[in-house]
Design a protein around this motif. Structure first.
Motif, PDB file in Angstrom:
ATOM      1  N   VAL A  81       1.424 -70.261  -9.638  1.00 36.47           N
ATOM      2  CA  VAL A  81       1.930 -69.841  -8.333  1.00 36.47           C
ATOM      3  C   VAL A  81       0.769 -69.524  -7.395  1.00 36.47           C
ATOM      4  CG1 VAL A  81       4.052 -68.947  -9.339  1.00 36.47           C
ATOM      5  CG2 VAL A  81       2.151 -67.391  -8.935  1.00 36.47           C
ATOM      6  N   GLU A  82       0.943 -69.936  -6.158  1.00 41.42           N
ATOM      7  CA  GLU A  82      -0.125 -69.722  -5.168  1.00 41.42           C
ATOM      8  C   GLU A  82       0.167 -68.523  -4.278  1.00 41.42           C
ATOM      9  OE1 GLU A  82      -0.565 -73.381  -3.112  1.00 41.42           O
ATOM     10  OE2 GLU A  82      -1.067 -74.512  -4.911  1.00 41.42           O
ATOM     11  N   SER A  83       1.387 -68.016  -4.386  1.00 36.98           N
ATOM     12  CA  SER A  83       1.729 -66.789  -3.655  1.00 36.98           C
ATOM     13  C   SER A  83       2.793 -66.071  -4.458  1.00 36.98           C
ATOM     14  CB  SER A  83       2.233 -67.129  -2.254  1.00 36.98           C
ATOM     15  OG  SER A  83       3.376 -67.946  -2.330  1.00 36.98           O
ATOM     16  N   THR A  84       3.104 -64.839  -4.080  1.00 36.45           N
ATOM     17  CA  THR A  84       4.119 -64.058  -4.788  1.00 36.45           C
ATOM     18  C   THR A  84       5.413 -64.863  -4.890  1.00 36.45           C
ATOM     19  OG1 THR A  84       3.128 -62.038  -3.941  1.00 36.45           O
ATOM     20  CG2 THR A  84       5.413 -61.897  -4.718  1.00 36.45           C
ATOM     21  N   THR A  85       5.974 -64.968  -6.079  1.00 32.39           N
ATOM     22  CA  THR A  85       7.178 -65.767  -6.304  1.00 32.39           C
ATOM     23  C   THR A  85       8.171 -64.970  -7.134  1.00 32.39           C
ATOM     24  OG1 THR A  85       5.864 -67.809  -6.279  1.00 32.39           O
ATOM     25  CG2 THR A  85       8.047 -67.934  -7.291  1.00 32.39           C
ATOM     26  N   ILE A  86       9.388 -64.825  -6.603  1.00 33.83           N
ATOM     27  CA  ILE A  86      10.476 -64.185  -7.360  1.00 33.83           C
ATOM     28  C   ILE A  86      11.267 -65.292  -8.044  1.00 33.83           C
ATOM     29  CG2 ILE A  86      12.575 -62.798  -7.202  1.00 33.83           C
ATOM     30  CD1 ILE A  86      11.424 -61.708  -4.527  1.00 33.83           C
ATOM     31  N   ILE A  87      11.425 -65.207  -9.354  1.00 30.84           N
ATOM     32  CA  ILE A  87      12.219 -66.195 -10.094  1.00 30.84           C
ATOM     33  C   ILE A  87      13.485 -65.516 -10.582  1.00 30.84           C
ATOM     34  CG2 ILE A  87      12.277 -67.713 -12.110  1.00 30.84           C
ATOM     35  CD1 ILE A  87       9.222 -67.933 -11.848  1.00 30.84           C
ATOM     36  N   ARG A  88      14.629 -66.119 -10.270  1.00 31.85           N
ATOM     37  CA  ARG A  88      15.908 -65.522 -10.696  1.00 31.85           C
ATOM     38  C   ARG A  88      16.080 -65.733 -12.201  1.00 31.85           C
ATOM     39  NH1 ARG A  88      21.773 -65.969 -10.529  1.00 31.85           N
ATOM     40  NH2 ARG A  88      22.621 -64.258  -9.303  1.00 31.85           N
ATOM     41  N   GLY A  89      16.461 -64.668 -12.879  1.00 30.10           N
ATOM     42  CA  GLY A  89      16.466 -64.656 -14.329  1.00 30.10           C
ATOM     43  C   GLY A  89      17.316 -65.719 -14.997  1.00 30.10           C
ATOM     44  N   ASP A  90      18.405 -66.113 -14.364  1.00 30.99           N
ATOM     45  CA  ASP A  90      19.279 -67.062 -15.058  1.00 30.99           C
ATOM     46  C   ASP A  90      18.689 -68.459 -15.150  1.00 30.99           C
ATOM     47  OD1 ASP A  90      19.621 -67.616 -12.341  1.00 30.99           O
ATOM     48  OD2 ASP A  90      21.661 -68.321 -12.645  1.00 30.99           O
ATOM     49  N   ASN A  91      17.547 -68.709 -14.543  1.00 28.66           N
ATOM     50  CA  ASN A  91      16.839 -69.980 -14.701  1.00 28.66           C
ATOM     51  C   ASN A  91      15.861 -69.982 -15.871  1.00 28.66           C
ATOM     52  OD1 ASN A  91      17.564 -71.420 -12.024  1.00 28.66           O
ATOM     53  ND2 ASN A  91      16.941 -69.378 -11.371  1.00 28.66           N
TER      54      ASN A  91
END
Lengths: 78, 78, 78, 78, 78, 78, 78
Positions: free
Chosen positions: E62-72
């Motif tokens: 990641v090149e910047s802050t990234t929120i990943i949704r848990g269900d993925n």
């Protein structure tokens, strides 16, 4: 009016039902039980109950007690 | 404004509705009941109610009481 | 800032919205109601509201009150 | 450390974000709101915010307020 | 024994992790935050942390802050 | 009888297990932790534990601590 | 009538069951445990129990204790 979904199931305990699943299969049998997730228990029919849904090639009459997990269910036809 | 989804269902108990499912099928019948998951009960129409949705080749009018599990539903049209 | 998702829906009750579904279809109509699951009620537009989303071949303007189950929804555009 | 996911969203209210969806599309806009399901509200950018994610052919900048249902979201990049 | 899943995440805050998603992609970065749904926040690595998972063509740092949704998420490897 | 699912996991903490996922992959390792969603933590085996499931080409022995999100799991075999 | 789904499972603890999964596979074994999500524990049969479901090429008798996550289950046949 027939009532809420769980009321309809309660009223049909012991009667023949057809349960259609998302994979296309339909199971028929006597409604032995159910819960709030629409998990259902089907039992081999006693001989005098007849589900009203048409039986076609993808319909299977249960030969022994069968628990069906509710998230597979499309419809239940008493 | 028509109200919240469950209010609209409550107001249409006993009236004809069309229920479109994720598998492309549409079931029509009289709204016999429902619950908070949008599980619905359809009943054969009494003869004087007519759902407003267009009927096409994938539309089936229920011939007996039918419980439809809510997670299959795309839309309900009173 | 526009507020939380349900606040935005509340602010747009009675206004035209476009609801895009996971199956690629888009429904437009007047926002008649909603609930916390993003189940929505669309109604035929009264004539003076116009959803801002572009209308293309997969867009359908509802002709009667339509309840859309929230788990089909990708986006709602007031 | 940047904090919990909702804290990061809270800190970026009003700033440009890129929201990548499961269907492959990416929406960019100003973060207008969110809730605990990661439902988000995007608004047209005011002109001085620029999401940091690379823009490619599947990226769409919202032209009006857009509510995105959280269960479609793969990632959110402030 | 390493502890419960959330304990393992807590112990790795600020360290490099690899997050494998259901769509086949893997994101690597510094673990900035998480919540009980396994939603995670990844941040660009500070330079001295190195995720232990093998990097291949489907891995993206990641090149910047990234929120990943848990269900993925399929797996998280500190 | 072996007990409820979580009891079986508790009894196997620190032992080798094979976790089969919905995507067809199987991960083996030492059970480092778990929670009520069947999220599990696998750790590289210490050398003296051996999962009982057959190893085939889709089986991967974890090389570092790995958190697997429970909704990907088909079965866990201690 | 046989009772609610969990009652049927409780009554069959220690007996042979066949668990059919959404991926088409069927696992047979002794029912070692279960929980409210229909997560089940199967154990190698002791030799004198015989599940009533027909065994075909996609049926596998578990060779060691196996936890099956409930969301994979289509049906359980004691």
């Amino acid at each position: 009016m027939s009532g809420r979904p769980l009321d309809v199931l309660e009223a049909n305990l012991g009667d023949g039902v057809a349960v259609r699943l998302k994979d296309g299969a339909t199971y028929t049998g006597e409604l032995g039980g159910y819960d709030q997730h629409l998990n259902v228990v089907l039992e081999p029919a006693g001989g005098d109950s007849e589900p009203s849904a048409g039986e076609d090639e993808a319909t299977e009459t249960v030969e022994s007690t069968t628990i069906i997990r509710g998230d597979n269910v499309v419809s239940i036809t008493p």
